[in-house]
Design a protein around this motif. Structure first.
Motif, short mmCIF file in Angstrom:
data_model
loop_
_atom_site.label_atom_id
_atom_site.label_comp_id
_atom_site.label_asym_id
_atom_site.label_seq_id
_atom_site.Cartn_x
_atom_site.Cartn_y
_atom_site.Cartn_z
N ILE A 1 0.88 -1.16 0.00
CA ILE A 1 0.00 0.00 0.00
C ILE A 1 0.92 1.21 0.00
O ILE A 1 1.80 1.33 0.85
CB ILE A 1 -0.92 0.04 1.24
CG1 ILE A 1 -1.83 -1.18 1.29
CG2 ILE A 1 -1.73 1.33 1.26
CD1 ILE A 1 -2.84 -1.29 0.18
N VAL A 2 0.74 2.10 -0.98
CA VAL A 2 1.51 3.34 -1.05
C VAL A 2 0.53 4.46 -0.73
O VAL A 2 -0.49 4.63 -1.40
CB VAL A 2 2.11 3.55 -2.46
CG1 VAL A 2 2.83 4.88 -2.54
CG2 VAL A 2 3.06 2.41 -2.80
N TYR A 3 0.83 5.21 0.33
CA TYR A 3 -0.06 6.26 0.80
C TYR A 3 0.60 7.62 0.65
O TYR A 3 1.71 7.84 1.13
CB TYR A 3 -0.44 6.02 2.26
CG TYR A 3 -1.39 7.04 2.82
CD1 TYR A 3 -2.63 7.26 2.25
CD2 TYR A 3 -1.03 7.80 3.93
CE1 TYR A 3 -3.51 8.20 2.77
CE2 TYR A 3 -1.90 8.74 4.46
CZ TYR A 3 -3.13 8.94 3.87
OH TYR A 3 -3.99 9.88 4.38
N MET A 4 -0.09 8.52 -0.05
CA MET A 4 0.37 9.90 -0.23
C MET A 4 -0.53 10.77 0.64
O MET A 4 -1.62 11.16 0.23
CB MET A 4 0.29 10.30 -1.69
CG MET A 4 1.25 9.51 -2.56
SD MET A 4 0.73 9.44 -4.27
CE MET A 4 -0.36 8.04 -4.21
N ARG A 5 -0.07 11.05 1.84
CA ARG A 5 -0.87 11.78 2.83
C ARG A 5 -1.28 13.16 2.31
O ARG A 5 -2.42 13.57 2.44
CB ARG A 5 -0.10 11.92 4.14
CG ARG A 5 -0.87 12.58 5.25
CD ARG A 5 -0.06 12.62 6.55
NE ARG A 5 0.47 11.34 6.96
CZ ARG A 5 -0.20 10.44 7.67
NH1 ARG A 5 -1.43 10.69 8.06
NH2 ARG A 5 0.37 9.30 8.01
N ASN B 1 -3.00 0.50 -4.11
CA ASN B 1 -2.76 -0.91 -3.83
C ASN B 1 -1.92 -1.44 -4.97
O ASN B 1 -2.32 -1.39 -6.12
CB ASN B 1 -4.09 -1.65 -3.74
CG ASN B 1 -3.91 -3.11 -3.40
OD1 ASN B 1 -2.82 -3.64 -3.43
ND2 ASN B 1 -5.00 -3.77 -3.09
N ILE B 2 -0.74 -1.97 -4.65
CA ILE B 2 0.17 -2.50 -5.66
C ILE B 2 0.37 -3.98 -5.37
O ILE B 2 0.83 -4.35 -4.29
CB ILE B 2 1.50 -1.74 -5.65
CG1 ILE B 2 1.23 -0.28 -5.98
CG2 ILE B 2 2.49 -2.37 -6.61
CD1 ILE B 2 2.42 0.62 -5.93
N ILE C 1 2.43 -4.17 -9.68
CA ILE C 1 1.53 -3.51 -10.62
C ILE C 1 0.39 -2.81 -9.84
O ILE C 1 -0.18 -3.40 -8.94
CB ILE C 1 0.90 -4.52 -11.61
CG1 ILE C 1 1.99 -5.32 -12.33
CG2 ILE C 1 -0.03 -3.83 -12.59
CD1 ILE C 1 2.84 -4.52 -13.28
N VAL C 2 0.10 -1.55 -10.25
CA VAL C 2 -1.00 -0.81 -9.63
C VAL C 2 -2.30 -1.49 -10.01
O VAL C 2 -2.56 -1.77 -11.15
CB VAL C 2 -1.02 0.66 -10.10
CG1 VAL C 2 -2.23 1.38 -9.54
CG2 VAL C 2 0.24 1.37 -9.68
#
Length: 65
Positions: free
Chosen positions: A48-52, A59-60, A64-65
């Protein structure tokens, strides 16, 4: 047809993009992100990549996204 979203000037993330592409785009544009979740089960890796600052979570799965 591509499905995705523009998250900042010059940064667009599409379904099917690789993790490396997303990471490079975020780093080049100075968008801070964190990885609050990372798990590998068998051959399946999930991140999980979170850009606050943008309020966006990606979700990757298997790179792959």
């Amino acid at each position: 047809m591509q499905v995705g979203m523009s998250i900042a000037d010059g940064v667009r993330i599409n379904i099917g993009d690789t993790y490396d592409t997303v990471k490079n785009n975020l780093d080049n544009c100075g968008i801070a992100y964190e990885i609050p979740y990372s798990e590998t089960v068998g051959n399946k890796q999930t991140l999980i990549v979170y850009m606050r600052s943008e309020g966006i979570e990606l979700n990757i799965t298997n790179g792959i996204v």
